[in-house]
Enzyme design. Structure first.
Site, PDB file in Angstrom:
ATOM      1  N   HIS A 263      -3.523   0.752  14.959  1.00  0.00           N
ATOM      2  CA  HIS A 263      -2.767   0.591  13.709  1.00  0.00           C
ATOM      3  C   HIS A 263      -3.560  -0.258  12.702  1.00  0.00           C
ATOM      4  O   HIS A 263      -3.796   0.168  11.572  1.00  0.00           O
ATOM      5  CB  HIS A 263      -1.414  -0.070  14.028  1.00  0.00           C
ATOM      6  CG  HIS A 263      -0.522  -0.254  12.847  1.00  0.00           C
ATOM      7  ND1 HIS A 263       0.485   0.622  12.535  1.00  0.00           N
ATOM      8  CD2 HIS A 263      -0.493  -1.214  11.880  1.00  0.00           C
ATOM      9  CE1 HIS A 263       1.097   0.205  11.430  1.00  0.00           C
ATOM     10  NE2 HIS A 263       0.521  -0.911  11.011  1.00  0.00           N
ATOM     11  N   GLU A 264      -3.989  -1.435  13.138  1.00  0.00           N
ATOM     12  CA  GLU A 264      -4.690  -2.329  12.209  1.00  0.00           C
ATOM     13  C   GLU A 264      -6.060  -1.757  11.817  1.00  0.00           C
ATOM     14  O   GLU A 264      -6.502  -1.919  10.681  1.00  0.00           O
ATOM     15  CB  GLU A 264      -4.834  -3.737  12.798  1.00  0.00           C
ATOM     16  CG  GLU A 264      -3.513  -4.435  13.120  1.00  0.00           C
ATOM     17  CD  GLU A 264      -2.509  -4.458  11.975  1.00  0.00           C
ATOM     18  OE1 GLU A 264      -2.923  -4.433  10.796  1.00  0.00           O
ATOM     19  OE2 GLU A 264      -1.293  -4.481  12.266  1.00  0.00           O
ATOM     20  N   HIS A 267      -5.532   0.554   8.997  1.00  0.00           N
ATOM     21  CA  HIS A 267      -5.502  -0.191   7.727  1.00  0.00           C
ATOM     22  C   HIS A 267      -6.926  -0.577   7.321  1.00  0.00           C
ATOM     23  O   HIS A 267      -7.303  -0.488   6.156  1.00  0.00           O
ATOM     24  CB  HIS A 267      -4.697  -1.489   7.892  1.00  0.00           C
ATOM     25  CG  HIS A 267      -3.210  -1.320   7.885  1.00  0.00           C
ATOM     26  ND1 HIS A 267      -2.529  -0.745   6.842  1.00  0.00           N
ATOM     27  CD2 HIS A 267      -2.250  -1.688   8.786  1.00  0.00           C
ATOM     28  CE1 HIS A 267      -1.215  -0.759   7.097  1.00  0.00           C
ATOM     29  NE2 HIS A 267      -1.028  -1.325   8.277  1.00  0.00           N
ATOM     30  N   GLU A 292       0.346   1.949   4.813  1.00  0.00           N
ATOM     31  CA  GLU A 292       0.986   2.161   6.115  1.00  0.00           C
ATOM     32  C   GLU A 292       0.729   3.585   6.622  1.00  0.00           C
ATOM     33  O   GLU A 292       0.655   3.815   7.820  1.00  0.00           O
ATOM     34  CB  GLU A 292       2.488   1.869   5.986  1.00  0.00           C
ATOM     35  CG  GLU A 292       3.224   1.690   7.297  1.00  0.00           C
ATOM     36  CD  GLU A 292       2.780   0.482   8.124  1.00  0.00           C
ATOM     37  OE1 GLU A 292       1.962  -0.331   7.635  1.00  0.00           O
ATOM     38  OE2 GLU A 292       3.237   0.373   9.268  1.00  0.00           O
TER      39      GLU A 292
HETATM   40 ZN    ZN Z   1       0.917  -1.711   9.128  1.00  0.00          ZN
END
Ligand code: ZN
Length: 504
Positions: A263-264, A267, A292
């Site tokens: 997830h990170e 980003h 997101e």
């Molecule tokens: Zn996030």
């Protein structure tokens, strides 16, 4: 001092950017390596930097430089886009009177303290006054930001510029209309998915090595990034040559570490790929919803696919030999469960959007004045009953679970679901352009997907709004259909329930 208006404007804007990145470095340090006694002094340094940045942002010097640049900017040019973005930000900053800004900061700090106590004691009355004050001040803020407009739109605009309640409501209604019955069907179907493939004992050093390897394979550049441990994982950027991510792990479950890092890193890939100079108004991501979408795409569309596990499994087994013999299909089932739960941050991919829909409905009612603070605990329980079929046994597991309202972050929650919607639509378009992505994933080829995201999203920075980027990249305006198709398809595959979503 240069007499060239464009240079002068960008010079001043670069100073603002530097002050912002300086604060970000201090905040990153605060979450990672700062010794415990450093807190009070760190608070003062950050407050000073914020004050200086604010003063420079609303200064006459800055306003004059922006207008001088506007005079020489040709229509449709990069400079014109930079000027528009600089105006948007400085005008917003200027609209909020100093006494309101101060009252908001105080209310946030009081709200956070009261919320922590109230949550620990599971007693809403300990937070009631502070929350009422935070809501009152934020409604005041909405009124100065958008006089005469929809107050909740002013809140949404803080996190995803240009997004309105009128755009979001039909999409949330569509999601609720499909996902709530899907949830019931899954609950009633009697299938219980075995989650043990993702559980067991996972050595922390091996978790770090394995997740770092996955992030690097995705394309996250460790020469321009780092991975450090924090309580709450995040991604932060100091320009695209230094984009840092953080993680946490659980020794008995691989999911927090692996999906947190994917997830990170998602980003991080966005930030590392931004085209315009990071010291200019356009050198940033376009909004939180688009941000997101990038994290969710890698976490859910890639990381929870069977194809990904065809590639990852040998590496996983090498790191964790107790998992020898596990097959990708079994792993994929364990990673795509769907069941109603009370806590948003622990929710699965499908039910997560219902948690967000619940908060969205309540926030709208708080901002149109149709409900008050005292209505919230019962409204929360009723909304959960309607959408997820469960009622929280305590306010700690209900209305007090999130930090957002205590911090005055109203209008933030919808960006989570916006991210899921955009991610599904982008993934569908990428598949249309690139062909069978699953075949690539199974061979550990993620570069074509990253290249597509770079070209269509990352490289543009803030040149286009989120809605414009979605339309340019997919040829369609944002809709709920791709996400619904993805989620109902998964429920059918894992639980055998058929929802028959038309056209999705
Ligand atoms: Zn996030």
């Amino acid at each position: 001092m240069t007499s060239n208006p464009q240079q002068r404007f960008l010079e001043l804007w670069g100073i603002l950017a530097d002050l912002g990145y300086g604060s970000a470095i201090l905040q990153w340090d605060q979450e990672t390596y700062m010794p415990p006694s450093g807190g009070p002094m760190r608070g003062k340094i950050l407050a000073t930097l914020t004050e200086i940045r604010h003063a420079k942002m609303v200064s006459k010097e800055m306003a004059d430089a922006i207008e001088a640049a506007a005079d020489v900017a040709e229509e449709g040019s990069e400079l014109a886009a930079q000027v528009a973005e600089a105006r948007r930000q400085t005008e917003r900053e200027r609209k909020i009177p100093a006494d309101l800004a101060k009252a908001l900061a105080e209310a946030e700090s009081n709200g956070l303290m009261a919320w922590q106590k109230a949550r620990a004691a599971s007693d809403f009355s300990l937070f009631r006054e502070e929350l009422a004050e935070t809501i009152r001040l934020n409604r005041e803020k909405a009124a100065v930001l958008a006089p005469g407009g929809n107050p909740y739109d002013a809140m949404l605009d803080l996190y995803e510029p240009g997004t309105t309640e009128a755009q979001l409501t039909p999409m949330f209604e569509e999601l609720g209309a499909v996902l709530a019955p899907m949830m019931s069907a899954v609950s009633e179907c009697g299938v219980v998915v075995d989650e043990s493939p993702a559980q067991g004992h996972f050595d922390p050093a091996q978790q770090e090595a394995f997740t770092k390897m996955v992030a690097a394979k995705m394309g996250y550049d460790f020469e321009g990034g780092r991975l450090d441990k924090t309580t709450h994982p995040f991604c932060t950027t100091f320009g695209n040559g230094d984009v840092r991510i953080t993680w946490r792990y659980q020794e008995d479950d691989i999911r927090p570490a692996l999906y947190g890092v994917m997830h990170e890193a998602g980003h991080g890939l966005y930030e590392q790929g931004i085209g315009p100079d990071a010291r200019t108004p356009l050198g940033h991501a376009t909004g939180l919803g688009m941000h997101e979408s990038q994290s969710r795409l890698w976490e859910n569309m890639v990381g929870r696919s069977e194809a990904f596990w065809h590639w990852a499994m040998p590496h996983f087994v090498e790191a964790f030999p107790e998992k020898a013999g596990l097959d990708p299909a079994t792993m994929q089932r364990a990673l795509n469960t769907c069941k109603p739960s009370l806590i948003r941050v622990e929710a699965d991919e499908a039910t997560y959007n219902l948690h967000v829909a619940a908060r969205y409905n309540m926030e709208r009612q708080l901002f149109d004045g149709s409900v008050g603070v005292d209505d919230l605990p019962e409204l929360w329980s009723q909304t959960y009953e309607d959408l997820l079929g469960i009622r929280p046994p305590s306010v700690a597991q209900g209305v007090l679970q999130d930090i957002h309202w205590a911090m005055g972050a109203f209008g933030y929650f919808p960006t989570y679901t916006l991210g899921n919607l955009i991610c599904a639509q982008l993934f569908e378009a990428a598949r249309g352009d690139l062909g069978d992505l699953e075949v690539m994933f199974a061979q550990g080829e993620f570069a074509p997907l990253l290249g597509w995201l770079r070209d269509n999203i990352h490289v543009h920075g803030r040149q286009y709004s989120t809605q414009e980027l979605v339309e340019r990249a997919t040829g369609k305006s944002l809709s709920a259909a791709p996400l619904l198709s993805h989620l109902t398809g998964m429920a059918e595959r894992i639980y055998g329930v058929s929802l028959g979503v038309e056209g999705a």
